[in-house]
Enzyme design. Structure first.
Site, PDB file in Angstrom:
ATOM      1  N   ARG A  92       0.798  -1.231   0.000  1.00  0.00           N
ATOM      2  CA  ARG A  92       0.000   0.000   0.000  1.00  0.00           C
ATOM      3  C   ARG A  92       0.827   1.276   0.000  1.00  0.00           C
ATOM      4  O   ARG A  92       0.300   2.345  -0.279  1.00  0.00           O
ATOM      5  CB  ARG A  92      -0.967  -0.019   1.202  1.00  0.00           C
ATOM      6  N   TYR A 100       0.131  11.517  -0.097  1.00  0.00           N
ATOM      7  CA  TYR A 100       0.869  12.483   0.734  1.00  0.00           C
ATOM      8  C   TYR A 100       1.657  13.461  -0.131  1.00  0.00           C
ATOM      9  O   TYR A 100       1.817  14.629   0.237  1.00  0.00           O
ATOM     10  CB  TYR A 100       1.777  11.759   1.741  1.00  0.00           C
ATOM     11  N   SER A 107       2.486  14.460   6.432  1.00  0.00           N
ATOM     12  CA  SER A 107       1.419  14.834   7.367  1.00  0.00           C
ATOM     13  C   SER A 107       1.823  16.051   8.200  1.00  0.00           C
ATOM     14  O   SER A 107       2.930  16.102   8.722  1.00  0.00           O
ATOM     15  CB  SER A 107       1.123  13.658   8.300  1.00  0.00           C
ATOM     16  N   CYS A 173     -11.971   2.429  20.669  1.00  0.00           N
ATOM     17  CA  CYS A 173     -10.940   1.471  21.063  1.00  0.00           C
ATOM     18  C   CYS A 173      -9.799   1.475  20.053  1.00  0.00           C
ATOM     19  O   CYS A 173      -8.659   1.184  20.393  1.00  0.00           O
ATOM     20  CB  CYS A 173     -11.546   0.066  21.152  1.00  0.00           C
ATOM     21  N   HIS A 207     -17.619  18.912  24.986  1.00  0.00           N
ATOM     22  CA  HIS A 207     -17.100  20.063  25.739  1.00  0.00           C
ATOM     23  C   HIS A 207     -17.515  21.360  25.037  1.00  0.00           C
ATOM     24  O   HIS A 207     -17.347  21.495  23.816  1.00  0.00           O
ATOM     25  CB  HIS A 207     -15.581  20.003  25.874  1.00  0.00           C
ATOM     26  N   ASP A 359      -8.937  24.843  28.878  1.00  0.00           N
ATOM     27  CA  ASP A 359     -10.071  24.698  29.798  1.00  0.00           C
ATOM     28  C   ASP A 359     -10.317  23.232  30.153  1.00  0.00           C
ATOM     29  O   ASP A 359     -10.605  22.903  31.309  1.00  0.00           O
ATOM     30  CB  ASP A 359     -11.341  25.292  29.172  1.00  0.00           C
ATOM     31  N   CYS A 379     -15.989  -2.577  26.311  1.00  0.00           N
ATOM     32  CA  CYS A 379     -17.038  -2.950  25.353  1.00  0.00           C
ATOM     33  C   CYS A 379     -17.634  -4.296  25.757  1.00  0.00           C
ATOM     34  O   CYS A 379     -16.898  -5.186  26.201  1.00  0.00           O
ATOM     35  CB  CYS A 379     -16.460  -3.062  23.940  1.00  0.00           C
ATOM     36  N   CYS A 382     -15.694  -7.029  24.190  1.00  0.00           N
ATOM     37  CA  CYS A 382     -14.225  -6.875  24.139  1.00  0.00           C
ATOM     38  C   CYS A 382     -13.507  -8.201  24.380  1.00  0.00           C
ATOM     39  O   CYS A 382     -13.837  -8.936  25.312  1.00  0.00           O
ATOM     40  CB  CYS A 382     -13.745  -5.860  25.179  1.00  0.00           C
ATOM     41  N   CYS A 387      -6.883  -4.302  27.223  1.00  0.00           N
ATOM     42  CA  CYS A 387      -7.846  -3.294  27.685  1.00  0.00           C
ATOM     43  C   CYS A 387      -8.111  -3.436  29.183  1.00  0.00           C
ATOM     44  O   CYS A 387      -8.318  -2.438  29.880  1.00  0.00           O
ATOM     45  CB  CYS A 387      -9.149  -3.393  26.881  1.00  0.00           C
TER      46      CYS A 387
END
Ligand code: GF9
Length: 403
Positions: A92, A100, A107, A173, A207, A359, A379, A382, A387
């Site tokens: 890939r 890119y 990036s 996740c 938020h 904040d 989850c 899961c 986790c």
């Protein structure tokens, strides 16, 4: 800045590689003791560890980025994963490199995260002097600065109190979950379990500061239309999709993205019709839809001419905004007869957003809890053992906040 940074991160990497090697135990070199003795007279900073996936900074970083992504056992467990990751990364790389190349050769995520971190720490010193000085560190999951690099820097600075601040507004996740699992292992490797008091900002989808910053970006795009165009313009909130297998396991991300959308639309007074759509799926498996490109085609057929597309799940520009939304779907929109295809700007170094970041950290420090209650519920489906390990490592408690 970047040269010095490179040198430091390279040094950090080598130390980490050395320390991770089982036959060569690594002890902290006395050369650093000077810095440590300064820290006995200077108050060590309250660390704010910004975590994100990171992206390839140059075209030559694309291969290793992909290799690390497909090797990530916190988000996928494949048979023959080592071999497969190698094959997939190699296969890939050429096409991803081209993408890119189209967006300027790499990036921008590290640049934006540094800018955000520097502006945030300055604001924090002003609005939360009792926990000053504040210093940001960056831990990326798939490129330098890796978690280990950030932790070495925190160790050198003699950090005693650290706030982990995920840069993903909504919890998945496959994003924040993976970063936190890696962080837990990194803390173990660095031996920083007891030296540092840790707490985690694991999500902030609603938020008010984040909602406000998003709303302003959308208003600015809508304002580029004439009053008449604006009345019928539609808003497409576009977020990175997830495999249905992950959704059906109970990943909180789809619901939290929807919560962000709801709040932003309320703030905008629900003046425009909107949909939440999902982008960037790959491979033959089922992913959460509707897909952004199908939505674009569908609305083009329905005669919609003016669209504002809004990246809602990422706070800085990345390949999915600059290439996929702008380039790819921009061309698709034109071909389909959509004359208005405008993308809301990413938050990047927006002052409203940077204030929101400060904040969020200040409110977290005042709350004094180790993480949200929500984070401790895994989850329902899961099967990732890490986790549980990570949650055992950061047990839920109210901290005393003497940094
Ligand atoms: C994601 C944001 C960015 C393997 C599928 C065969 C898995 C995956 C993603 C992307 C979410 C939010 C990225 C997998 C397993 N994921 N791609 N997750 N997730 N591919 O969990 Cl902002």
């Amino acid at each position: 800045m970047s040269f010095q940074y490179l040198l430091r991160s390279l040094a950090g990497t080598r130390a980490v590689l050395k320390s991770a090697h089982p036959t060569t135990p690594f002890t902290w070199q006395p050369a650093r003791s000077l810095a440590t003795s300064t820290n006995t007279i200077k108050k060590p900073p309250t660390a704010v560890l910004l975590t994100n996936m990171g992206g390839p900074e140059t075209l030559d970083d694309v291969h290793d980025f992909l290799h690390n992504l497909f090797s990530d056992r916190d988000i996928m467990q494949l048979p023959w994963q080592k071999q497969l990751a190698k094959i997939i990364a190699k296969r890939r790389s050429p096409s991803i490199r081209e993408q890119y190349a189209e967006i300027g050769g790499g990036s921008p995520i590290l640049r934006w995260t540094r800018a955000q971190g520097q502006a945030m720490e300055k604001l924090l010193d002003e609005i939360s002097p009792e926990t000053a000085p504040h210093k940001h560190y960056i831990a990326f999951r798939y490129v330098e600065p890796y978690t280990d690099t950030a932790l070495q820097q925190m160790k050198e600075d003699g950090v005693k109190r650290a706030v982990v601040f995920t840069q993903y507004p909504q919890y998945s996740c496959s994003t924040t979950g993976s970063s936190l699992n890696e962080l837990q292992r990194g803390i173990d490797r660095a031996g920083l379990t007891d030296q540092i008091q840790w707490s985690i900002i694991d999500r902030w989808p609603t938020h008010p500061g984040f909602v406000e910053a998003m709303a302003v970006k959308i208003e600015r795009k809508l304002a580029e239309y004439t009053a008449e165009e604006r009345r019928d313009a539609i808003i497409l909130f576009s977020a990175h999709s997830l495999p249905m297998q992950v959704v059906n396991r109970g990943d909180p991300y789809p619901a939290e993205v929807a919560a962000s959308v709801q709040r932003v639309m309320e703030r905008l007074g629900n003046q425009n019709a909107y949909r939440l759509v999902w982008q960037s799926q790959v491979g033959p498996k089922a992913w959460l839809g509707p897909q952004t490109s199908d939505a674009l085609e569908g609305y083009a057929k329905a005669g919609k001419k003016n669209i504002v597309v809004v990246p809602i799940a990422f706070t800085s520009d990345h390949i999915e905004t600059l290439y996929e939304l702008d380039h790819e779907y921009g061309a698709e929109a034109k071909k389909a007869g959509v004359t208005g295809w405008k993308r809301a700007e990413a938050l990047n170094d927006d002052p409203v957003f940077v204030k929101a970041m400060a904040d969020i950290v200040k409110e977290h420090l005042q709350k004094n809890e180790s993480a949200s209650k929500q984070w401790y519920l895994r989850c329902p489906g899961c099967t990732t053992d890490a986790c549980q390990t990570t949650r055992d490592f950061f047990p839920y408690k109210i901290l005393d906040n003497k940094a």
